[in-house]
Design an enzyme around this catalytic site. Structure first.
Site, PDB file in Angstrom:
ATOM      1  N   ILE A 180      20.619  77.403   5.946  1.00 36.58           N
ATOM      2  CA  ILE A 180      19.559  77.514   6.953  1.00 36.58           C
ATOM      3  C   ILE A 180      18.574  78.620   6.580  1.00 36.58           C
ATOM      4  O   ILE A 180      17.397  78.557   6.925  1.00 36.58           O
ATOM      5  CB  ILE A 180      20.150  77.747   8.370  1.00 36.58           C
ATOM      6  CG1 ILE A 180      19.095  77.611   9.467  1.00 36.58           C
ATOM      7  CG2 ILE A 180      20.830  79.099   8.470  1.00 36.58           C
ATOM      8  CD1 ILE A 180      18.765  76.202   9.834  1.00 36.58           C
ATOM      9  N   VAL A 217      25.517  72.050   6.137  1.00 35.26           N
ATOM     10  CA  VAL A 217      24.655  73.226   6.287  1.00 35.26           C
ATOM     11  C   VAL A 217      25.474  74.409   6.781  1.00 35.26           C
ATOM     12  O   VAL A 217      26.346  74.252   7.640  1.00 35.26           O
ATOM     13  CB  VAL A 217      23.544  72.932   7.327  1.00 35.26           C
ATOM     14  CG1 VAL A 217      22.652  74.147   7.541  1.00 35.26           C
ATOM     15  CG2 VAL A 217      22.738  71.711   6.939  1.00 35.26           C
ATOM     16  N   CYS A 218      25.162  75.576   6.237  1.00 31.90           N
ATOM     17  CA  CYS A 218      25.679  76.837   6.787  1.00 31.90           C
ATOM     18  C   CYS A 218      24.557  77.860   6.679  1.00 31.90           C
ATOM     19  O   CYS A 218      23.387  77.487   6.570  1.00 31.90           O
ATOM     20  CB  CYS A 218      26.957  77.286   6.078  1.00 31.90           C
ATOM     21  SG  CYS A 218      26.722  77.897   4.393  1.00 31.90           S
ATOM     22  N   HIS A 219      24.886  79.131   6.674  1.00 32.01           N
ATOM     23  CA  HIS A 219      23.843  80.154   6.595  1.00 32.01           C
ATOM     24  C   HIS A 219      23.210  80.228   5.206  1.00 32.01           C
ATOM     25  O   HIS A 219      21.992  80.193   5.072  1.00 32.01           O
ATOM     26  CB  HIS A 219      24.403  81.531   6.993  1.00 32.01           C
ATOM     27  CG  HIS A 219      23.391  82.618   6.882  1.00 32.01           C
ATOM     28  ND1 HIS A 219      23.478  83.612   5.944  1.00 32.01           N
ATOM     29  CD2 HIS A 219      22.258  82.854   7.575  1.00 32.01           C
ATOM     30  CE1 HIS A 219      22.436  84.414   6.066  1.00 32.01           C
ATOM     31  NE2 HIS A 219      21.687  83.981   7.049  1.00 32.01           N
ATOM     32  N   GLY A 259      24.741  78.519   2.211  1.00 29.36           N
ATOM     33  CA  GLY A 259      25.170  77.457   1.306  1.00 29.36           C
ATOM     34  C   GLY A 259      26.555  77.629   0.720  1.00 29.36           C
ATOM     35  O   GLY A 259      26.993  76.795  -0.063  1.00 29.36           O
TER      36      GLY A 259
END
Length: 117
Positions: A103, A73-75, A77
């Site tokens: 996210i 997961v990141c901000h 993708g």
């Protein structure tokens, strides 16, 4: 499974997985600490911030096995996709998924209590 590229996982699919059997899922969040302070998932995550690479590079693999489903997961993708590709380059036996949209998509599609940034 001899996976070459990570699979994309939609937020609703991850939500279903988490409801069905969380025991084999490890969420790996590669965002920075200040991003976690703004918006965090209501799940346990393994936090491996990319900028802190030198502090976790020698020990990251002890946190999971080849049987685990690794969801990165990141901000949005993008960083998570790059990390997921890197992880598979380290060992193609890992089962790796990228949370498509990160996210931000999770906030829009699954849990709108998580702030967007």
């Amino acid at each position: 499974m001899n996976q070459k590229l990570p699979f994309n996982l939609l937020p609703k699919e991850l939500e279903k997985w988490l409801k069905e059997d969380i025991s084999k899922i490890i969420l790996i969040d590669v965002r920075e600490q200040q991003e976690l302070a703004i918006a965090s998932m209501n799940q346990q995550v393994l936090h491996l911030p990319l900028s802190d690479y030198s502090n976790w590079i020698d020990s990251y693999a002890k946190h999971f096995s080849f049987d685990d489903r690794l969801v990165v997961v990141c901000h949005s993708g993008i960083r998570s996709w790059e990390f997921a590709v890197w992880l598979l380059e380290q060992d193609s036996r890992y089962q790796v998924w990228n949370l498509k949209g990160g996210i931000d998509a999770w906030s829009l599609e699954v849990d709108n209590s998580i702030p967007r940034y």
